[in-house]
Design a protein around this motif. Structure first.
Motif, short mmCIF file in Angstrom:
data_model
loop_
_atom_site.label_atom_id
_atom_site.label_comp_id
_atom_site.label_asym_id
_atom_site.label_seq_id
_atom_site.Cartn_x
_atom_site.Cartn_y
_atom_site.Cartn_z
N SER A 94 0.85 -1.19 0.00
CA SER A 94 0.00 0.00 0.00
C SER A 94 0.88 1.24 0.00
CB SER A 94 -0.93 0.01 1.23
OG SER A 94 -0.17 -0.11 2.42
N LYS A 95 0.28 2.36 -0.36
CA LYS A 95 1.01 3.63 -0.40
C LYS A 95 0.32 4.62 0.54
CE LYS A 95 2.59 7.25 -3.60
NZ LYS A 95 2.57 7.73 -5.02
N LEU A 96 1.12 5.29 1.38
CA LEU A 96 0.59 6.27 2.31
C LEU A 96 1.21 7.63 2.02
CD1 LEU A 96 0.42 3.41 3.91
CD2 LEU A 96 -0.08 4.86 5.86
N THR A 97 0.39 8.66 2.18
CA THR A 97 0.83 10.04 1.95
C THR A 97 0.54 10.87 3.18
OG1 THR A 97 0.41 9.85 -0.43
CG2 THR A 97 0.57 12.07 0.48
N LEU A 98 1.52 11.64 3.60
CA LEU A 98 1.39 12.48 4.79
C LEU A 98 0.84 13.85 4.42
CD1 LEU A 98 1.92 12.99 7.81
CD2 LEU A 98 4.27 13.66 7.20
N ILE A 99 -0.33 14.20 4.98
CA ILE A 99 -0.96 15.50 4.75
C ILE A 99 -1.45 16.05 6.09
CG2 ILE A 99 -2.80 16.76 3.54
CD1 ILE A 99 -2.91 14.49 1.51
N ASN A 100 -0.89 17.18 6.51
CA ASN A 100 -1.32 17.83 7.75
C ASN A 100 -1.31 16.88 8.96
OD1 ASN A 100 -1.76 20.28 6.39
ND2 ASN A 100 -3.85 19.67 5.84
N ASN A 101 -0.20 16.16 9.11
CA ASN A 101 0.02 15.27 10.24
C ASN A 101 -0.89 14.04 10.24
OD1 ASN A 101 1.84 15.01 12.49
ND2 ASN A 101 0.10 15.25 13.87
N ILE A 102 -1.50 13.74 9.10
CA ILE A 102 -2.35 12.56 8.96
C ILE A 102 -1.87 11.75 7.77
CG2 ILE A 102 -4.69 11.71 8.54
CD1 ILE A 102 -5.75 14.28 9.79
N LEU A 103 -1.76 10.45 7.95
CA LEU A 103 -1.40 9.55 6.85
C LEU A 103 -2.66 9.12 6.12
CD1 LEU A 103 1.20 7.36 8.76
CD2 LEU A 103 1.71 9.05 6.99
N HIS A 104 -2.62 9.22 4.78
CA HIS A 104 -3.78 8.88 3.96
C HIS A 104 -3.45 7.70 3.05
CE1 HIS A 104 -6.17 12.62 4.77
NE2 HIS A 104 -4.97 13.05 5.12
N MET A 105 -4.37 6.73 2.98
CA MET A 105 -4.24 5.60 2.07
C MET A 105 -5.51 5.47 1.25
SD MET A 105 -3.33 1.59 2.90
CE MET A 105 -4.80 1.30 3.89
N GLU A 106 -5.36 5.30 -0.05
CA GLU A 106 -6.52 5.16 -0.93
C GLU A 106 -6.74 3.71 -1.36
OE1 GLU A 106 -8.62 7.52 -1.42
OE2 GLU A 106 -7.39 8.98 -0.35
#
Length: 232
Positions: A94-106
């Motif tokens: 999986s791929k995670l992206t850090l945005i505003n101190n939150i990790l997002h996974m689609e």
């Protein structure tokens, strides 16, 4: 992955932690960047309010480890996770992206994760919200650089779950031996589940959600998995 409703009801009594302790254990901490996630980790324990999750984990999952490595984007990274189930090895990337101190996974499912405080010096405690079918669930995981946690670290993680009103955690067994990293070989004995999960239709995820949310559905899943342990 259980009959967990009674356990949830008893958690406040079992872990009557002072409010100040819960404040500390549920404190969200600032993520300094993706570098603190990189490396090889042992997934030691998990607590989730997804019905059926605890029962299935106890029955079929021996242990899980993961390798986290950078993506091309400076704020993203990949998680290559390997699970040992029924004596076989299965991987998911999986791929995670850090945005505003939150990790997002689609993909393979939609999820967000935040980092929580822990006294463990080489651990990550992640609180996630994820969607399965039409439902949203919460999960708490602890990862460590070592094969296993100390008893004090396990007790603290139990208290964290209790403070978050989550079921008692399921601890995995590192003594059963981990799967090797077969990601570089096309002849690997590790089965990659990433394409299956990524291409799963919404209707399938909704069906899975319904199965995990009922005792009869969990029984059906247990029978399917137990009767087909060696099929590719």
């Amino acid at each position: 992955m259980f009959s967990f409703i009674l356990a949830v009801a008893l958690l406040p009594a079992a872990f009557s932690a002072p409010l100040t302790t819960c404040d500390r254990l549920t404190e969200q901490v600032q993520i300094q960047g993706r570098n603190q996630f990189l490396g090889v980790w042992t997934y030691t324990a998990e607590s989730t309010n997804l019905p059926g999750s605890k029962a299935l984990t106890k029955l079929f999952v021996d242990n899980v480890w993961g390798k986290i490595y950078p993506a091309n984007e400076s704020d993203s990274f990949y998680v290559f996770q390997v699970q040992k189930m029924l004596g076989r090895c299965f991987s998911v990337t999986s791929k995670l992206t850090l945005i505003n101190n939150i990790l997002h996974m689609e993909e393979p499912i939609h999820a967000t994760e935040v980092l929580l405080a822990t006294s463990c010096p080489d651990c990550l405690v992640l609180l996630s919200n994820y969607t399965l079918g039409g439902s949203t669930y919460r999960g708490l995981q602890i990862l460590t650089k070592r094969p296993k946690l100390t008893q004090d670290e396990m007790d603290e993680f139990k208290r964290q779950a209790a403070c978050l009103h989550l079921p008692s955690p399921t601890f995995l067994d590192s003594d059963k031996g981990f799967c090797t990293d077969g990601s570089a070989s096309k002849d690997s004995e590790t089965t990659d589940l990433t394409p299956v999960l990524s291409q799963a239709q919404p209707e399938y995820m909704e069906l899975l959600d319904k199965l995990l949310s009922s005792q009869s559905g969990i029984k059906t899943l247990v029978q399917l998995i137990a009767n087909n342990p060696t099929q590719d």
